[in-house]
Write a protein that holds these residues in place. Sequence first.
Motif, mmCIF file in Angstrom:
data_model
loop_
_atom_site.group_PDB
_atom_site.id
_atom_site.type_symbol
_atom_site.label_atom_id
_atom_site.label_comp_id
_atom_site.label_asym_id
_atom_site.label_seq_id
_atom_site.Cartn_x
_atom_site.Cartn_y
_atom_site.Cartn_z
ATOM 1 N N GLY A 100 -63.764 -71.816 1.721
ATOM 2 C CA GLY A 100 -63.368 -72.007 3.114
ATOM 3 C C GLY A 100 -61.970 -71.537 3.410
ATOM 4 N N LEU A 101 -61.447 -70.661 2.567
ATOM 5 C CA LEU A 101 -60.118 -70.108 2.814
ATOM 6 C C LEU A 101 -60.106 -69.395 4.160
ATOM 7 N N GLY A 102 -59.126 -69.725 4.984
ATOM 8 C CA GLY A 102 -59.023 -69.129 6.313
ATOM 9 C C GLY A 102 -59.768 -69.902 7.391
ATOM 10 N N MET A 103 -60.452 -70.996 7.013
ATOM 11 C CA MET A 103 -61.200 -71.809 7.982
ATOM 12 C C MET A 103 -60.608 -73.214 8.021
ATOM 13 N N GLN A 104 -60.586 -73.794 9.201
ATOM 14 C CA GLN A 104 -59.953 -75.097 9.382
ATOM 15 C C GLN A 104 -61.011 -76.195 9.479
ATOM 16 N N GLY A 105 -60.775 -77.300 8.787
ATOM 17 C CA GLY A 105 -61.682 -78.432 8.857
ATOM 18 C C GLY A 105 -62.911 -78.264 7.986
ATOM 19 N N TYR A 106 -63.833 -79.202 8.073
ATOM 20 C CA TYR A 106 -65.134 -79.162 7.385
ATOM 21 C C TYR A 106 -64.995 -79.050 5.867
ATOM 22 N N GLY A 107 -63.942 -79.624 5.317
ATOM 23 C CA GLY A 107 -63.744 -79.558 3.879
ATOM 24 C C GLY A 107 -63.278 -78.211 3.369
ATOM 25 N N CYS A 108 -62.866 -77.321 4.282
ATOM 26 C CA CYS A 108 -62.458 -75.966 3.905
ATOM 27 C C CYS A 108 -60.984 -75.934 3.478
ATOM 28 N N GLY A 111 -58.704 -73.929 4.446
ATOM 29 C CA GLY A 111 -57.780 -73.651 5.542
ATOM 30 C C GLY A 111 -56.881 -72.482 5.198
ATOM 31 N N GLY A 112 -55.730 -72.436 5.836
ATOM 32 C CA GLY A 112 -54.802 -71.344 5.580
ATOM 33 C C GLY A 112 -55.011 -70.182 6.527
ATOM 34 N N SER A 113 -54.133 -69.220 6.406
ATOM 35 C CA SER A 113 -54.105 -68.085 7.323
ATOM 36 C C SER A 113 -54.995 -66.942 6.852
ATOM 37 N N ALA A 114 -55.180 -65.979 7.755
ATOM 38 C CA ALA A 114 -55.883 -64.762 7.383
ATOM 39 C C ALA A 114 -55.099 -63.980 6.325
ATOM 40 N N MET A 115 -53.776 -64.116 6.348
ATOM 41 C CA MET A 115 -52.951 -63.488 5.316
ATOM 42 C C MET A 115 -53.319 -64.039 3.939
ATOM 43 N N LEU A 116 -53.479 -65.354 3.830
ATOM 44 C CA LEU A 116 -53.860 -65.956 2.550
ATOM 45 C C LEU A 116 -55.217 -65.445 2.093
ATOM 46 N N PHE A 117 -56.165 -65.361 3.010
ATOM 47 C CA PHE A 117 -57.496 -64.857 2.682
ATOM 48 C C PHE A 117 -57.395 -63.430 2.159
ATOM 49 N N ARG A 156 -65.889 -58.103 12.013
ATOM 50 C CA ARG A 156 -64.475 -57.762 12.184
ATOM 51 C C ARG A 156 -63.650 -58.341 11.042
ATOM 52 N N MET A 157 -63.918 -59.599 10.708
ATOM 53 C CA MET A 157 -63.145 -60.236 9.646
ATOM 54 C C MET A 157 -63.539 -59.719 8.262
ATOM 55 N N THR A 158 -64.789 -59.321 8.088
ATOM 56 C CA THR A 158 -65.162 -58.792 6.776
ATOM 57 C C THR A 158 -64.595 -57.384 6.576
ATOM 58 N N ARG A 159 -64.499 -56.608 7.641
ATOM 59 C CA ARG A 159 -63.834 -55.307 7.519
ATOM 60 C C ARG A 159 -62.349 -55.503 7.237
ATOM 61 N N TYR A 160 -61.775 -56.490 7.860
ATOM 62 C CA TYR A 160 -60.399 -56.894 7.540
ATOM 63 C C TYR A 160 -60.298 -57.167 6.045
ATOM 64 N N LEU A 161 -61.259 -57.921 5.522
ATOM 65 C CA LEU A 161 -61.229 -58.316 4.122
ATOM 66 C C LEU A 161 -61.424 -57.125 3.192
ATOM 67 N N ALA A 179 -52.725 -58.499 9.194
ATOM 68 C CA ALA A 179 -52.719 -59.959 9.111
ATOM 69 C C ALA A 179 -51.789 -60.558 10.163
ATOM 70 N N GLN A 180 -50.681 -59.915 10.421
ATOM 71 C CA GLN A 180 -49.756 -60.383 11.453
ATOM 72 C C GLN A 180 -50.409 -60.318 12.840
ATOM 73 N N LEU A 181 -51.142 -59.239 13.094
ATOM 74 C CA LEU A 181 -51.851 -59.124 14.367
ATOM 75 C C LEU A 181 -52.880 -60.241 14.516
ATOM 76 N N HIS A 182 -53.567 -60.558 13.422
ATOM 77 C CA HIS A 182 -54.540 -61.645 13.477
ATOM 78 C C HIS A 182 -53.847 -62.961 13.805
ATOM 79 N N ALA A 183 -52.725 -63.206 13.163
ATOM 80 C CA ALA A 183 -51.987 -64.448 13.406
ATOM 81 C C ALA A 183 -51.522 -64.549 14.854
#
Length: 412
Positions: free
Chosen positions: A83-91, A93-99, A268-273, A331-335
């Motif tokens: 759940g890196l990059g996702m908030q809540g639900y036992g994930c 969390g953290g930023s898209a930069m961390l992911f 979009r996020m998987t292409r980011y990844l 990542a900065q643009l995402h933030a």
Amino acid sequence: MTAGAHIKTDASEGKGAAPKPLPAPNSDFYRLADTLNAEERALLSQVRTFMETKVAPIINKYWIEDAFPFELLPSIRDLGLGGLGMQGYGCRGGSAMLFGLAAMEMSRVDSSIATFFGVHNGLAMGSIYAAGSEEQKQKWLPLMARFEKIGCFGLTEPLVGSGASGGLTTTAKREGDAWLLNGQKKWIGNSPWCDLSIIWARDVADNQVKGFIVENKTTPGFSVEKIHNKIALKVVQNGLITLKDVRVPEENHLQEGKSFRETARVLRMTRYLVAWEATGCQMGAYEHALKYAQERLQFGKPIASYQLIQDLLAKMIANITACQCLVVRMAQLHAEGKLTDAHAALSKAFTTAKMRETVAWAREILGGNGISTDYDVARFFADAEALYSYEGTYQMQNLIVGKAVTGISAFV
């Protein structure tokens, strides 16, 4: 002779001068690590330690055998990155930069492990996070964050790749409180063994693409055939999924996924990844090639002392540095909430193209040894071909960018 061996490489040194130690291979030429905050540096170190101590010693064996190292799953779970990059639900969390940093560090050692993580965390969990109801998120995301349930993402079909937005042949038909799915999905990573699949199908009633959670092991009519004879990402287990009158309850229909727009948000996020993964793949190939060049002797001295080798190394580190700067800015643009499909498409296209150049030069530096997995570079060289193609081809990404900059669509 090791990379840190004392070899005299400067002709200006006098005969009595102590030889200078060679620098250890380091693919962070512009010192971007210095710009990271404490949390980002800690995660980078955590993932690097795991990859170098747990994955690197065994990954070539599994790559050769076309097998997945299930023995690593407890250690992957213990990393706590679900759940890196996702908030809540036992994930996590953290930023898209961390992911992105995690994906880059994984791919620096092995792109297959990075892909496994990206499919589960980015595509499968990401689909539920982006298009699921609150109840669906509460039910599935905690289990997936703990790696108690592993997921895959079924979009590509045997005859439909780039045309998925309007040409899916897998159908979904509403029947009372359930849906009937029919069709096939191909190249689906994790599918031969995982627990659940996110299947995207065309609703025959309104012709819109919708998402469904299918529990692989308990759903009649759902079957998977492992794809063999791959030359890239051999550790990733890809499958051909067949859905024959698969009945999915309405509660497993992604409630917020009403059209391909939701699918595109996930992509979009998987292409980011993938851009981060492609950057990491280059870093690993470069570091192996540089170490080899420092150690390999020809005509009585390391091949790293020859101009043609240094030219290749300079071009490789330039590619890597350009990609690193690009993904950090992305990542900065995402933030800032400014990341667009075109931004992600450009990054995916550029980094994977530069990756292809870099890994090819790494293989060239190793000469004949460059085609043997004993030296690692061959694995990076082969795996790069999959990263170049998946999550949208180079040409399709460029058409997304072309539409953004011209205002005119060139899609058929």
